[in-house]
Motif scaffolding. Structure first.
Motif, PDB file in Angstrom:
ATOM      1  N   SER A 211       0.850  -1.188   0.000  1.00 18.03           N
ATOM      2  CA  SER A 211       0.000   0.000   0.000  1.00 18.03           C
ATOM      3  C   SER A 211       0.887   1.240   0.000  1.00 18.03           C
ATOM      4  O   SER A 211       1.862   1.319   0.775  1.00 18.03           O
ATOM      5  CB  SER A 211      -0.913   0.011   1.234  1.00 18.03           C
ATOM      6  N   TYR A 212       0.561   2.209  -0.850  1.00 16.48           N
ATOM      7  CA  TYR A 212       1.363   3.425  -0.926  1.00 16.48           C
ATOM      8  C   TYR A 212       1.293   4.230   0.370  1.00 16.48           C
ATOM      9  O   TYR A 212       2.221   4.972   0.699  1.00 16.48           O
ATOM     10  CB  TYR A 212       0.927   4.278  -2.111  1.00 16.48           C
ATOM     11  N   SER A 213       0.195   4.091   1.108  1.00 19.02           N
ATOM     12  CA  SER A 213       0.103   4.804   2.383  1.00 19.02           C
ATOM     13  C   SER A 213       1.121   4.281   3.391  1.00 19.02           C
ATOM     14  O   SER A 213       1.473   4.979   4.346  1.00 19.02           O
ATOM     15  CB  SER A 213      -1.301   4.671   2.967  1.00 19.02           C
ATOM     16  N   ASP A 214       1.623   3.068   3.165  1.00 22.20           N
ATOM     17  CA  ASP A 214       2.629   2.480   4.059  1.00 22.20           C
ATOM     18  C   ASP A 214       4.056   2.768   3.605  1.00 22.20           C
ATOM     19  O   ASP A 214       4.959   2.886   4.439  1.00 22.20           O
ATOM     20  CB  ASP A 214       2.443   0.964   4.154  1.00 22.20           C
ATOM     21  N   VAL A 215       4.270   2.851   2.303  1.00 27.02           N
ATOM     22  CA  VAL A 215       5.654   2.853   1.798  1.00 27.02           C
ATOM     23  C   VAL A 215       6.136   4.212   1.320  1.00 27.02           C
ATOM     24  O   VAL A 215       7.329   4.364   1.052  1.00 27.02           O
ATOM     25  CB  VAL A 215       5.811   1.819   0.661  1.00 27.02           C
ATOM     26  N   MET A 216       5.248   5.228   1.200  1.00 27.64           N
ATOM     27  CA  MET A 216       5.676   6.534   0.698  1.00 27.64           C
ATOM     28  C   MET A 216       5.485   7.616   1.752  1.00 27.64           C
ATOM     29  O   MET A 216       4.458   7.676   2.423  1.00 27.64           O
ATOM     30  CB  MET A 216       4.921   6.905  -0.578  1.00 27.64           C
ATOM     31  N   ARG A 217       6.508   8.481   1.859  1.00 27.80           N
ATOM     32  CA  ARG A 217       6.457   9.656   2.721  1.00 27.80           C
ATOM     33  C   ARG A 217       7.089  10.834   1.984  1.00 27.80           C
ATOM     34  O   ARG A 217       8.008  10.653   1.176  1.00 27.80           O
ATOM     35  CB  ARG A 217       7.206   9.415   4.037  1.00 27.80           C
ATOM     36  N   LEU A 218       6.578  12.039   2.287  1.00 27.87           N
ATOM     37  CA  LEU A 218       7.134  13.255   1.689  1.00 27.87           C
ATOM     38  C   LEU A 218       7.942  13.987   2.754  1.00 27.87           C
ATOM     39  O   LEU A 218       7.436  14.264   3.851  1.00 27.87           O
ATOM     40  CB  LEU A 218       6.006  14.145   1.168  1.00 27.87           C
ATOM     41  N   ILE A 219       9.192  14.295   2.430  1.00 27.95           N
ATOM     42  CA  ILE A 219      10.057  15.053   3.331  1.00 27.95           C
ATOM     43  C   ILE A 219      10.074  16.500   2.853  1.00 27.95           C
ATOM     44  O   ILE A 219      10.521  16.801   1.742  1.00 27.95           O
ATOM     45  CB  ILE A 219      11.480  14.461   3.369  1.00 27.95           C
ATOM     46  N   LEU A 220       9.552  17.404   3.691  1.00 31.42           N
ATOM     47  CA  LEU A 220       9.457  18.821   3.344  1.00 31.42           C
ATOM     48  C   LEU A 220      10.812  19.510   3.510  1.00 31.42           C
ATOM     49  O   LEU A 220      11.733  18.951   4.127  1.00 31.42           O
ATOM     50  CB  LEU A 220       8.394  19.489   4.220  1.00 31.42           C
ATOM     51  N   PRO A 221      10.953  20.731   2.991  1.00 37.67           N
ATOM     52  CA  PRO A 221      12.252  21.428   3.070  1.00 37.67           C
ATOM     53  C   PRO A 221      12.792  21.574   4.488  1.00 37.67           C
ATOM     54  O   PRO A 221      14.012  21.590   4.686  1.00 37.67           O
ATOM     55  CB  PRO A 221      11.948  22.794   2.435  1.00 37.67           C
ATOM     56  N   ASP A 222      11.906  21.682   5.497  1.00 42.84           N
ATOM     57  CA  ASP A 222      12.379  21.835   6.872  1.00 42.84           C
ATOM     58  C   ASP A 222      12.639  20.495   7.553  1.00 42.84           C
ATOM     59  O   ASP A 222      12.918  20.446   8.755  1.00 42.84           O
ATOM     60  CB  ASP A 222      11.386  22.657   7.697  1.00 42.84           C
ATOM     61  N   ILE A 225       8.410  15.118   8.026  1.00 41.67           N
ATOM     62  CA  ILE A 225       8.011  13.932   7.255  1.00 41.67           C
ATOM     63  C   ILE A 225       6.486  13.842   7.261  1.00 41.67           C
ATOM     64  O   ILE A 225       5.869  13.810   8.333  1.00 41.67           O
ATOM     65  CB  ILE A 225       8.637  12.658   7.835  1.00 41.67           C
ATOM     66  N   VAL A 226       5.884  13.808   6.085  1.00 43.09           N
ATOM     67  CA  VAL A 226       4.429  13.865   5.941  1.00 43.09           C
ATOM     68  C   VAL A 226       3.927  12.570   5.310  1.00 43.09           C
ATOM     69  O   VAL A 226       4.461  12.103   4.297  1.00 43.09           O
ATOM     70  CB  VAL A 226       4.010  15.068   5.068  1.00 43.09           C
ATOM     71  N   ALA A 227       2.879  12.001   5.906  1.00 42.32           N
ATOM     72  CA  ALA A 227       2.242  10.801   5.359  1.00 42.32           C
ATOM     73  C   ALA A 227       1.219  11.199   4.298  1.00 42.32           C
ATOM     74  O   ALA A 227       0.638  12.291   4.364  1.00 42.32           O
ATOM     75  CB  ALA A 227       1.565  10.007   6.473  1.00 42.32           C
ATOM     76  N   PRO A 228       0.964  10.341   3.324  1.00 39.49           N
ATOM     77  CA  PRO A 228      -0.030  10.671   2.284  1.00 39.49           C
ATOM     78  C   PRO A 228      -1.445  10.655   2.846  1.00 39.49           C
ATOM     79  O   PRO A 228      -1.719   9.998   3.857  1.00 39.49           O
ATOM     80  CB  PRO A 228       0.169   9.567   1.239  1.00 39.49           C
ATOM     81  N   ILE A 229      -2.359  11.389   2.160  1.00 37.86           N
ATOM     82  CA  ILE A 229      -3.764  11.416   2.570  1.00 37.86           C
ATOM     83  C   ILE A 229      -4.648  10.627   1.612  1.00 37.86           C
ATOM     84  O   ILE A 229      -5.732  10.191   1.998  1.00 37.86           O
ATOM     85  CB  ILE A 229      -4.279  12.858   2.707  1.00 37.86           C
ATOM     86  N   ILE A 247      -0.377  10.328  -5.993  1.00 39.15           N
ATOM     87  CA  ILE A 247      -0.502  10.254  -4.537  1.00 39.15           C
ATOM     88  C   ILE A 247      -0.435  11.672  -3.988  1.00 39.15           C
ATOM     89  O   ILE A 247       0.335  12.503  -4.478  1.00 39.15           O
ATOM     90  CB  ILE A 247       0.599   9.353  -3.928  1.00 39.15           C
ATOM     91  N   ASP A 248      -1.291  11.969  -2.983  1.00 40.99           N
ATOM     92  CA  ASP A 248      -1.414  13.321  -2.419  1.00 40.99           C
ATOM     93  C   ASP A 248      -0.835  13.385  -1.007  1.00 40.99           C
ATOM     94  O   ASP A 248      -1.038  12.473  -0.191  1.00 40.99           O
ATOM     95  CB  ASP A 248      -2.884  13.751  -2.357  1.00 40.99           C
ATOM     96  N   PHE A 249      -0.139  14.510  -0.735  1.00 39.30           N
ATOM     97  CA  PHE A 249       0.388  14.790   0.595  1.00 39.30           C
ATOM     98  C   PHE A 249      -0.091  16.178   1.031  1.00 39.30           C
ATOM     99  O   PHE A 249      -0.167  17.095   0.206  1.00 39.30           O
ATOM    100  CB  PHE A 249       1.921  14.771   0.595  1.00 39.30           C
ATOM    101  N   VAL A 261      11.732  15.840  -0.904  1.00 37.09           N
ATOM    102  CA  VAL A 261      12.247  14.499  -1.199  1.00 37.09           C
ATOM    103  C   VAL A 261      11.119  13.495  -0.983  1.00 37.09           C
ATOM    104  O   VAL A 261      10.402  13.559   0.027  1.00 37.09           O
ATOM    105  CB  VAL A 261      13.449  14.160  -0.300  1.00 37.09           C
ATOM    106  N   LEU A 262      10.979  12.559  -1.912  1.00 36.26           N
ATOM    107  CA  LEU A 262      10.040  11.451  -1.755  1.00 36.26           C
ATOM    108  C   LEU A 262      10.801  10.263  -1.192  1.00 36.26           C
ATOM    109  O   LEU A 262      11.734   9.755  -1.824  1.00 36.26           O
ATOM    110  CB  LEU A 262       9.397  11.088  -3.092  1.00 36.26           C
ATOM    111  N   ARG A 263      10.384   9.831   0.006  1.00 37.00           N
ATOM    112  CA  ARG A 263      11.015   8.661   0.611  1.00 37.00           C
ATOM    113  C   ARG A 263      10.158   7.437   0.331  1.00 37.00           C
ATOM    114  O   ARG A 263       8.958   7.436   0.601  1.00 37.00           O
ATOM    115  CB  ARG A 263      11.160   8.861   2.120  1.00 37.00           C
ATOM    116  N   VAL A 264      10.789   6.371  -0.176  1.00 40.69           N
ATOM    117  CA  VAL A 264      10.081   5.145  -0.536  1.00 40.69           C
ATOM    118  C   VAL A 264      10.653   3.988   0.278  1.00 40.69           C
ATOM    119  O   VAL A 264      11.870   3.765   0.280  1.00 40.69           O
ATOM    120  CB  VAL A 264      10.205   4.856  -2.041  1.00 40.69           C
ATOM    121  N   GLY A 265       9.760   3.261   0.960  1.00 41.41           N
ATOM    122  CA  GLY A 265      10.173   2.139   1.792  1.00 41.41           C
ATOM    123  C   GLY A 265       9.732   2.357   3.228  1.00 41.41           C
ATOM    124  O   GLY A 265       9.775   3.477   3.750  1.00 41.41           O
ATOM    125  N   THR A 266       9.290   1.270   3.878  1.00 40.83           N
ATOM    126  CA  THR A 266       8.871   1.358   5.275  1.00 40.83           C
ATOM    127  C   THR A 266      10.108   1.436   6.184  1.00 40.83           C
ATOM    128  O   THR A 266      11.258   1.298   5.729  1.00 40.83           O
ATOM    129  CB  THR A 266       8.021   0.143   5.665  1.00 40.83           C
TER     130      THR A 266
END
Length: 413
Positions: A211-222, A225-229, A247-249, A261-266
């Protein structure tokens, strides 16, 4: 004043009898002297005295009763007559009060209806109150058409694709869209959505399940770490997937995409950090292949390590944290006088530094290689520590395989 036969009351015109002093019908005084005692003239008194022999009354008799109904005179002093004027006034007052109440109710109803009509007109889109309409729409959800602000799009296409492989699915990032919200997505508590569009391609050999909600996170400039919605397709289940996805964050639209940065992997997997900018260097996440063609003899068969390659996933699974897959490709020629029987899980090992690993997952190396069979091929994957460069493919001496003696093929990647 004397009356003549056939005279009438001056007030009601009723017929009067001779010498009648009061009107029997209305009580009007006919002779103004009726209120005073009748005085005899001197001649009459003398005559009465002289001639009164007991048959003539001293005073004239009262007038005979009239056949007309008697009415009280104007000076009537009997029981008080009931005055109905007050009752009439009370009835008029009650009626007037009812009319006033009805008028007030009608005025109130008209005012209420008028207020609601004006309020509805003010809130309707046609009234020109675009501010309130936009405010209410901004709470809705979006794809490529935002509800309250234009989309800002950042292309990720460049001279080289921004691609990587996760669980045997090739993912190519296409672009990043920023908007307050999207009509086919989910609106976050605070306005602002980062939508990453990408393409999915599976080779069809092994289905991946994640599931993308498990394996993808968005790292903002500061560094947040944000989980997808939400995502267009939240899971991957088809072994032959080839589709467009997004996928939306939740993130402010004021942030710079190039610093994300898009982080991929649990947390339990080997994680990949993908910069969201065109032509970013993601070569370390790409498969690496080396051609070897190194041989050894094991149980009378000729084994050739034709190639080896490094991947972040194998057999539909992503590598564990701190690990990476090394996949060996073998060719076998059985020139012996007997068939070969054996499972690669029993006799094959890969050594990387101080770590020796057994095959991971399914292998395609044949379990039986008939005598005289040449050119049999197969692959075997091993999980080894990341950063390893020197390897040895080991053929174990094991009691399960008759006549087996250990053999080794060293190689580098």
């Amino acid at each position: 004043m004397s009356q003549h036969p056939g005279s009438y009351c001056p007030n009601c015109r009723a017929h009067l009898m001779p010498e009648q002093r009061f009107c029997a019908n209305c009580g009007t005084v006919i002779d103004v002297g009726a209120h005073q005692p009748t005085a005899r003239p001197p001649s009459m008194e003398g005559w009465a005295s002289a001639h009164n022999d007991g048959t003539v009354p001293a005073t004239p008799p009262p007038p005979p009763p009239s056949s007309f109904p008697q009415q009280p005179p104007s000076y009537y002093t009997g029981p008080p007559i009931k005055d109905s004027s007050k009752s009439v006034m009370r009835q008029i007052g009650c009626g007037l009060l009812s009319v006033i109440l009805v008028v007030l109710l009608l005025c109130g109803g008209v005012s209420y209806l008028g207020y609601n009509w004006l309020r509805g007109l003010a809130n309707s889109p046609s009234s020109g109150n675009t501010g309130s309409t936009q405010s209410s729409n901004s709470g809705n959800t979006a794809d490529s058409t935002p509800t309250s602000a234009p989309i800002k799009t950042t292309s990720l296409s460049g001279s080289r694709p921004l691609a990587f492989i996760y669980s045997d699915v090739k993912i190519t990032l296409l672009d990043v869209k920023q908007a307050a919200s999207f009509s086919d997505g989910v609106t976050p508590p605070k306005p602002g959505v980062i939508r990453i569009s990408f393409k999915e391609e599976q080779d069809g050999t092994k289905a991946a399940y994640y599931s993308y909600s498990d394996v993808m996170r968005l790292i903002l400039p500061d560094g947040t770490i944000v989980a997808p919605i939400t995502a267009k397709n939240g899971t991957v289940t088809d072994a032959s997937t080839n589709r467009q996805n997004w996928i939306d964050f939740p993130a402010s639209t004021d942030l710079s995409v190039s610093n994300m940065v898009l982080r991929v992997g649990t947390d339990a997997e080997a994680q990949m950090q993908i910069p969201l900018k065109a032509n970013a260097d993601v070569s370390k996440y790409q498969p690496k292949t080396v051609t070897l063609n190194k041989q050894t003899t094991y149980t009378g068969l000729s084994w050739t390590l034709t190639s080896a390659f490094v991947r972040w996933s194998a057999n539909g699974k992503h590598a564990e944290k701190g690990m990476i897959y090394v996949i060996t490709s073998l060719k076998v020629d059985n020139t012996s006088a007997q068939d070969f029987y054996g499972s690669p899980v029993d006799y094959l090992r890969l050594k990387a530094g101080d770590v020796t690993s057994a095959p991971s997952g399914d292998t395609t190396v044949p379990l039986v290689i008939e005598k005289g069979k040449t050119g049999a091929t197969g692959e075997c994957a091993f999980l080894v520590p990341q950063g390893s460069t020197d390897f040895s493919l080991i053929f174990l001496a094991t009691p399960s395989i008759s006549g087996s003696q250990q053999a080794t093929i060293p190689f580098q990647i």
